[in-house]
Design a protein around this motif. Structure first.
Motif, PDB file in Angstrom:
ATOM      1  N   ALA A   1    -114.842  14.201 129.975  1.00 21.30           N
ATOM      2  CA  ALA A   1    -115.408  15.550 129.892  1.00 21.30           C
ATOM      3  C   ALA A   1    -114.616  16.286 128.827  1.00 21.30           C
ATOM      4  O   ALA A   1    -113.415  16.056 128.667  1.00 21.30           O
ATOM      5  N   GLN A   2    -115.277  17.153 128.084  1.00 21.48           N
ATOM      6  CA  GLN A   2    -114.564  17.879 127.026  1.00 21.48           C
ATOM      7  C   GLN A   2    -115.113  19.275 126.859  1.00 21.48           C
ATOM      8  O   GLN A   2    -116.253  19.562 127.249  1.00 21.48           O
ATOM      9  N   MET A   3    -114.263  20.144 126.297  1.00 18.63           N
ATOM     10  CA  MET A   3    -114.664  21.535 126.070  1.00 18.63           C
ATOM     11  C   MET A   3    -113.779  22.131 124.979  1.00 18.63           C
ATOM     12  O   MET A   3    -112.560  21.923 124.978  1.00 18.63           O
ATOM     13  N   LEU A   4    -114.396  22.890 124.087  1.00 18.73           N
ATOM     14  CA  LEU A   4    -113.647  23.678 123.112  1.00 18.73           C
ATOM     15  C   LEU A   4    -113.266  24.989 123.788  1.00 18.73           C
ATOM     16  O   LEU A   4    -114.125  25.705 124.323  1.00 18.73           O
ATOM     17  N   ILE A   5    -111.975  25.284 123.775  1.00 20.11           N
ATOM     18  CA  ILE A   5    -111.480  26.548 124.313  1.00 20.11           C
ATOM     19  C   ILE A   5    -110.895  27.318 123.135  1.00 20.11           C
ATOM     20  O   ILE A   5    -109.999  26.837 122.445  1.00 20.11           O
TER      21      ILE A   5
ATOM     22  N   GLY B   1    -120.128  -1.162 141.822  1.00 22.01           N
ATOM     23  CA  GLY B   1    -121.528  -0.927 142.170  1.00 22.01           C
ATOM     24  C   GLY B   1    -121.872   0.537 142.357  1.00 22.01           C
ATOM     25  O   GLY B   1    -121.449   1.389 141.575  1.00 22.01           O
ATOM     26  N   GLN B   2    -122.633   0.824 143.421  1.00 21.15           N
ATOM     27  CA  GLN B   2    -123.078   2.194 143.687  1.00 21.15           C
ATOM     28  C   GLN B   2    -121.906   3.130 143.968  1.00 21.15           C
ATOM     29  O   GLN B   2    -121.947   4.306 143.611  1.00 21.15           O
ATOM     30  N   ASP B   3    -120.838   2.616 144.598  1.00 16.38           N
ATOM     31  CA  ASP B   3    -119.657   3.439 144.867  1.00 16.38           C
ATOM     32  C   ASP B   3    -119.004   3.885 143.556  1.00 16.38           C
ATOM     33  O   ASP B   3    -118.541   5.011 143.430  1.00 16.38           O
ATOM     34  N   LEU B   4    -118.972   2.983 142.573  1.00 13.29           N
ATOM     35  CA  LEU B   4    -118.416   3.325 141.268  1.00 13.29           C
ATOM     36  C   LEU B   4    -119.267   4.397 140.592  1.00 13.29           C
ATOM     37  O   LEU B   4    -118.736   5.360 140.031  1.00 13.29           O
ATOM     38  N   LEU B   5    -120.583   4.249 140.651  1.00 19.30           N
ATOM     39  CA  LEU B   5    -121.464   5.252 140.040  1.00 19.30           C
ATOM     40  C   LEU B   5    -121.259   6.625 140.676  1.00 19.30           C
ATOM     41  O   LEU B   5    -121.212   7.641 139.987  1.00 19.30           O
ATOM     42  N   LYS B   6    -121.107   6.666 141.998  1.00 19.26           N
ATOM     43  CA  LYS B   6    -120.898   7.937 142.686  1.00 19.26           C
ATOM     44  C   LYS B   6    -119.580   8.586 142.256  1.00 19.26           C
ATOM     45  O   LYS B   6    -119.537   9.771 141.942  1.00 19.26           O
TER      46      LYS B   6
ATOM     47  N   ASP C   1    -119.030  12.114 140.338  1.00 12.12           N
ATOM     48  CA  ASP C   1    -118.176  13.160 140.911  1.00 12.12           C
ATOM     49  C   ASP C   1    -117.078  13.573 139.926  1.00 12.12           C
ATOM     50  O   ASP C   1    -116.788  14.759 139.774  1.00 12.12           O
ATOM     51  N   ASN C   2    -116.463  12.597 139.258  1.00 12.03           N
ATOM     52  CA  ASN C   2    -115.411  12.897 138.287  1.00 12.03           C
ATOM     53  C   ASN C   2    -115.956  13.687 137.099  1.00 12.03           C
ATOM     54  O   ASN C   2    -115.346  14.659 136.670  1.00 12.03           O
ATOM     55  N   THR C   3    -117.102  13.260 136.584  1.00 10.76           N
ATOM     56  CA  THR C   3    -117.696  13.955 135.439  1.00 10.76           C
ATOM     57  C   THR C   3    -117.998  15.409 135.793  1.00 10.76           C
ATOM     58  O   THR C   3    -117.622  16.335 135.076  1.00 10.76           O
TER      59      THR C   3
ATOM     60  N   THR D   1    -116.507  21.113 135.542  1.00  6.78           N
ATOM     61  CA  THR D   1    -116.334  22.397 136.227  1.00  6.78           C
ATOM     62  C   THR D   1    -114.949  22.981 135.948  1.00  6.78           C
ATOM     63  O   THR D   1    -114.812  24.182 135.696  1.00  6.78           O
ATOM     64  N   VAL D   2    -113.925  22.136 135.980  1.00  6.07           N
ATOM     65  CA  VAL D   2    -112.557  22.592 135.677  1.00  6.07           C
ATOM     66  C   VAL D   2    -112.490  23.175 134.268  1.00  6.07           C
ATOM     67  O   VAL D   2    -111.934  24.257 134.046  1.00  6.07           O
ATOM     68  N   LEU D   3    -113.069  22.461 133.304  1.00  9.23           N
ATOM     69  CA  LEU D   3    -113.029  22.937 131.915  1.00  9.23           C
ATOM     70  C   LEU D   3    -113.817  24.224 131.739  1.00  9.23           C
ATOM     71  O   LEU D   3    -113.391  25.117 131.002  1.00  9.23           O
ATOM     72  N   ASP D   4    -114.952  24.349 132.415  1.00  5.17           N
ATOM     73  CA  ASP D   4    -115.741  25.586 132.345  1.00  5.17           C
ATOM     74  C   ASP D   4    -114.924  26.761 132.884  1.00  5.17           C
ATOM     75  O   ASP D   4    -114.890  27.839 132.284  1.00  5.17           O
ATOM     76  N   GLY D   5    -114.263  26.553 134.028  1.00  2.00           N
ATOM     77  CA  GLY D   5    -113.453  27.606 134.622  1.00  2.00           C
ATOM     78  C   GLY D   5    -112.267  27.977 133.756  1.00  2.00           C
ATOM     79  O   GLY D   5    -111.921  29.158 133.617  1.00  2.00           O
TER      80      GLY D   5
END
Length: 148
Positions: A9-13, A107-112, A116-118, A123-127
């Motif tokens: 995830a990335q963000m310009l601040i 598998g599906q657990d990895l995708l979930k 969640d991480n993404t 959200t952290v970067l937006d805040g």
């Protein structure tokens, strides 16, 4: 472990790299946009505990490496994953890139967990952006999963 699988995830601040870097290592600032409590400032080869009081959640954070104003390498979560925070000085401010990798799931657990991480790191970067650029505490983490 799921080799070569990572989330980014990335963000310009639009603030100087020194100010943005400090926001991620100094819990007095980080608690304004991410976790609610910390046992201390991030320091190389130290372990701190982050807490999200609204969820009754805690995580030990192992800090492996810090290059001031450039990089923070950590491991945290359950099961633990590597999380790197990269800071790149740019003309308009600072590009923050958060990379999470070393997932135990498949598998599906990895995708979930990747989803969640993404979402979580976005959200952290937006805040962080709202707080550092405009002084606004959006309470994004607390509002992401409101109590019923």
């Amino acid at each position: 472990m799921s080799a070569n699988v990572y989330v980014e995830a990335q963000m310009l601040i639009r603030k100087p790299v020194e100010e943005v870097f400090e926001a991620f290592i100094n819990p007095e600032i980080t608690t304004q946009f991410w976790f609610t409590k910390s046992t201390g400032k991030l320091e190389e080869n130290k372990t701190v505990t982050w807490e999200w009081e609204m969820y009754g959640a805690k995580s030990k954070v192992n800090v492996f490496k810090i290059i001031p104003n450039q990089l923070i390498k950590t491991e945290w979560g359950d099961p633990a994953v590597n999380v790197d925070y990269e800071f790149k000085k740019m003309e308009q401010g600072t590009l923050v890139v958060i990379k999470s990798y070393g997932f135990a799931q498949t598998g599906q657990d990895l995708l979930k967990v990747m989803n969640d991480n993404t979402g979580g790191f976005t959200t952290v970067l937006d805040g962080c952006k709202a707080y550092l650029e405009y002084g606004i505490r959006l309470n994004l983490i607390g509002d992401k999963f409101p109590q019923k």
